[in-house]
Scaffold this active site. Structure first.
Site, PDB file in Angstrom:
ATOM      1  N   ARG A  25      19.623  20.330 -12.426  1.00 45.35           N
ATOM      2  CA  ARG A  25      18.377  19.563 -12.543  1.00 45.35           C
ATOM      3  C   ARG A  25      17.903  19.762 -13.965  1.00 45.35           C
ATOM      4  NH1 ARG A  25      13.235  19.357  -8.560  1.00 45.35           N
ATOM      5  NH2 ARG A  25      14.662  17.809  -7.703  1.00 45.35           N
ATOM      6  N   ASP A  54       6.096   7.450  -5.473  1.00 43.07           N
ATOM      7  CA  ASP A  54       6.398   8.744  -6.090  1.00 43.07           C
ATOM      8  C   ASP A  54       5.235   9.066  -7.031  1.00 43.07           C
ATOM      9  OD1 ASP A  54       7.676  11.022  -7.066  1.00 43.07           O
ATOM     10  OD2 ASP A  54       9.128   9.939  -8.290  1.00 43.07           O
ATOM     11  N   GLN A  63      18.521  12.368  -3.769  1.00 40.63           N
ATOM     12  CA  GLN A  63      17.342  11.973  -3.009  1.00 40.63           C
ATOM     13  C   GLN A  63      17.538  10.571  -2.431  1.00 40.63           C
ATOM     14  OE1 GLN A  63      14.158  13.795  -2.566  1.00 40.63           O
ATOM     15  NE2 GLN A  63      14.085  12.239  -0.996  1.00 40.63           N
ATOM     16  N   ARG A  93      17.819  15.714   3.043  1.00 40.29           N
ATOM     17  CA  ARG A  93      18.386  16.221   1.785  1.00 40.29           C
ATOM     18  C   ARG A  93      19.484  17.231   2.113  1.00 40.29           C
ATOM     19  NH1 ARG A  93      15.446  16.260  -2.865  1.00 40.29           N
ATOM     20  NH2 ARG A  93      17.396  16.970  -3.775  1.00 40.29           N
ATOM     21  N   HIS A 127      17.804  10.252  -9.669  1.00 40.18           N
ATOM     22  CA  HIS A 127      17.761  11.293  -8.625  1.00 40.18           C
ATOM     23  C   HIS A 127      18.601  10.803  -7.440  1.00 40.18           C
ATOM     24  CE1 HIS A 127      16.555  14.774  -6.533  1.00 40.18           C
ATOM     25  NE2 HIS A 127      15.284  14.532  -6.305  1.00 40.18           N
TER      26      HIS A 127
HETATM   27  N1  NVA Z   1       9.801  11.558 -10.189  1.00 35.36           N
HETATM   28  C1  NVA Z   1       9.602  12.928  -9.769  1.00 35.36           C
HETATM   29  C2  NVA Z   1      10.521  13.262  -8.632  1.00 35.36           C
HETATM   30  C3  NVA Z   1      10.376  14.662  -8.113  1.00 35.36           C
HETATM   31  C4  NVA Z   1      11.349  14.977  -7.022  1.00 35.36           C
HETATM   32  C5  NVA Z   1       9.835  13.849 -10.948  1.00 35.36           C
HETATM   33  O1  NVA Z   1      10.795  13.624 -11.697  1.00 35.36           O
HETATM   34  O2  NVA Z   1       9.055  14.785 -11.131  1.00 35.36           O
HETATM   35  N1   CP Z   2      12.223  15.626  -3.804  1.00 34.05           N
HETATM   36  C1   CP Z   2      12.617  16.695  -4.526  1.00 34.05           C
HETATM   37  O1   CP Z   2      13.610  16.650  -5.240  1.00 34.05           O
HETATM   38  O2   CP Z   2      11.838  17.791  -4.359  1.00 34.05           O
HETATM   39  P1   CP Z   2      11.863  19.130  -5.217  1.00 34.05           P
HETATM   40  O3   CP Z   2      11.361  18.792  -6.588  1.00 34.05           O
HETATM   41  O4   CP Z   2      10.961  20.062  -4.473  1.00 34.05           O
HETATM   42  O5   CP Z   2      13.266  19.640  -5.273  1.00 34.05           O
END
Ligand code: NVA
Ligand code: CP
Length: 316
Positions: free
Chosen positions: A114, A236, A144, A304, A141
């Site tokens: 990540r 989101d 997800q 997930r 992502h």
């Molecule tokens: N768009 C959000 C998704 C978190 C799972 C982010 O990148 O923070």
């Molecule tokens: N949706 C998601 O990826 O959640 P986290 O940021 O908690 O991993």
């Protein structure tokens, strides 16, 4: 059972950087495998194709769902997961990504990351000899989105022909839902304010894929137009990780893009609400929507685990 024929999937050794790299048939097989693994898990049946294997999980951003679901998933598959935070790795002190990739490939059987810029994961994948899995970048992502479409399939019994409306920031989540939705033949509608529309290249790719699958893409600044008759309503956060300092400007820009009861009235009466989470009630979504009977956010979060187990079993 797909679970008994992992080799025949033809995914062993591949990276999972984005849904664009997978055919509609492969995406559907991953979803079906996720559902099989979920059923095995619920029946209390062990399934351990990854015994003796190790996944490294590099986190340069926070996480609740991703970290826990990958770690638990790897354990359930018979393997082991290592949590590697940026601060504890030498990349935090300037070791280059290609050296990190070369070294980690000698210890690990798979790398999940990540991170911020998408180029980082592309570089990591180029220099790794083991599968690299995208657990979120600023651009996409895909884990997800795979879990999301698995969840929709479970609730609606089909995917092709459904309409998904994404209201809010044209961000990483929007991008993966667009590509995944087009691959699976959905009608994807995105509503974002000017300046926050999805990436032009992703729009172009989505349209090209949709032309092959019978799906479609609508990108508009009008939330009401996007949500009209939607089967799936998705939103989101307005300020993603790495964009926190823009929170105040974004609250202004997105003020008319909250998914609330009034807006949701325009969706189909039996619409389902999804959110990747974490959510901010009172910002991108009202409590009345996210806590309503339409909301399937916990099924979504649970999936997930199952969808990522499918990815790891197929690739590793
Ligand atoms: N768009 C959000 C998704 C978190 C799972 C982010 O990148 O923070
Ligand atoms: N949706 C998601 O990826 O959640 P986290 O940021 O908690 O991993």
């Amino acid at each position: 059972m797909i679970a008994d024929q992992l080799e025949s999937l033809g995914m062993k050794g591949r990276d999972f950087l984005g849904l664009a790299d997978y055919t509609p048939d492969e995406i559907r097989k991953l979803i079906d495998l996720g559902i099989e693994l979920k059923n095995l898990n619920k029946a209390g049946k062990a399934y351990r194709p990854l015994e003796g294997k190790t996944l490294g999980m590099i986190f340069e951003k926070s996480s609740t769902r991703t970290r826990v679901s990958f770690e638990v998933g790897m354990y359930q598959l018979g393997g082991h997961a290592l949590f590697l935070s940026r601060n504890d790795l030498q990349i935090g002190r300037g070791e280059i990504i290609s050296d990190t990739a070369g070294v980690l490939s000698r210890y690990l059987d798979g790398i999940m990351i990540r991170t911020f810029a998408h180029q980082i994961i592309l570089d990591l994948a180029e220099h790794s000899s083991v599968p690299v899995i995208n657990a979120l970048t600023d651009y996409s992502h895909p884990c997800q989105a795979l879990a999301d479409y698995m969840t929709v399939l479970e609730h609606k019994g089909k995917l092709a022909g459904l309409k998904i409306a994404f209201i809010g920031d044209g961000n990483n989540m929007a991008h993966s839902l667009m590509i995944g939705g087009a691959k699976l033949g959905l009608h994807v509608a995105i509503a974002s304010p000017d300046g926050y529309l999805p990436d032009a290249g992703v729009q172009q790719d989505t349209r090209a894929i949709a032309a092959e699958t019978g799906g479609s893409l609508l990108v508009t600044e009008d939330a009401r137009e996007a949500i009209a008759d939607a089967d799936i309503v998705y939103t989101d956060v307005w300020a993603s990780m790495g964009f926190e300092e823009e929170q105040k400007i974004r609250e202004k820009a997105f003020a008319n893009y909250q998914v609330n009861e009034e807006l949701a009235k325009l969706a189909k009466p039996d619409y389902v609400f999804l959110h990747c989470l974490p959510a901010h009630r009172g910002e991108e979504v009202s409590a009345g929507v996210i806590d309503s009977k339409h909301s399937i956010i916990f099924d979504e979060a649970e999936n997930r685990l199952h969808a990522q187990k499918a990815i790891m079993a197929a690739l590793m």
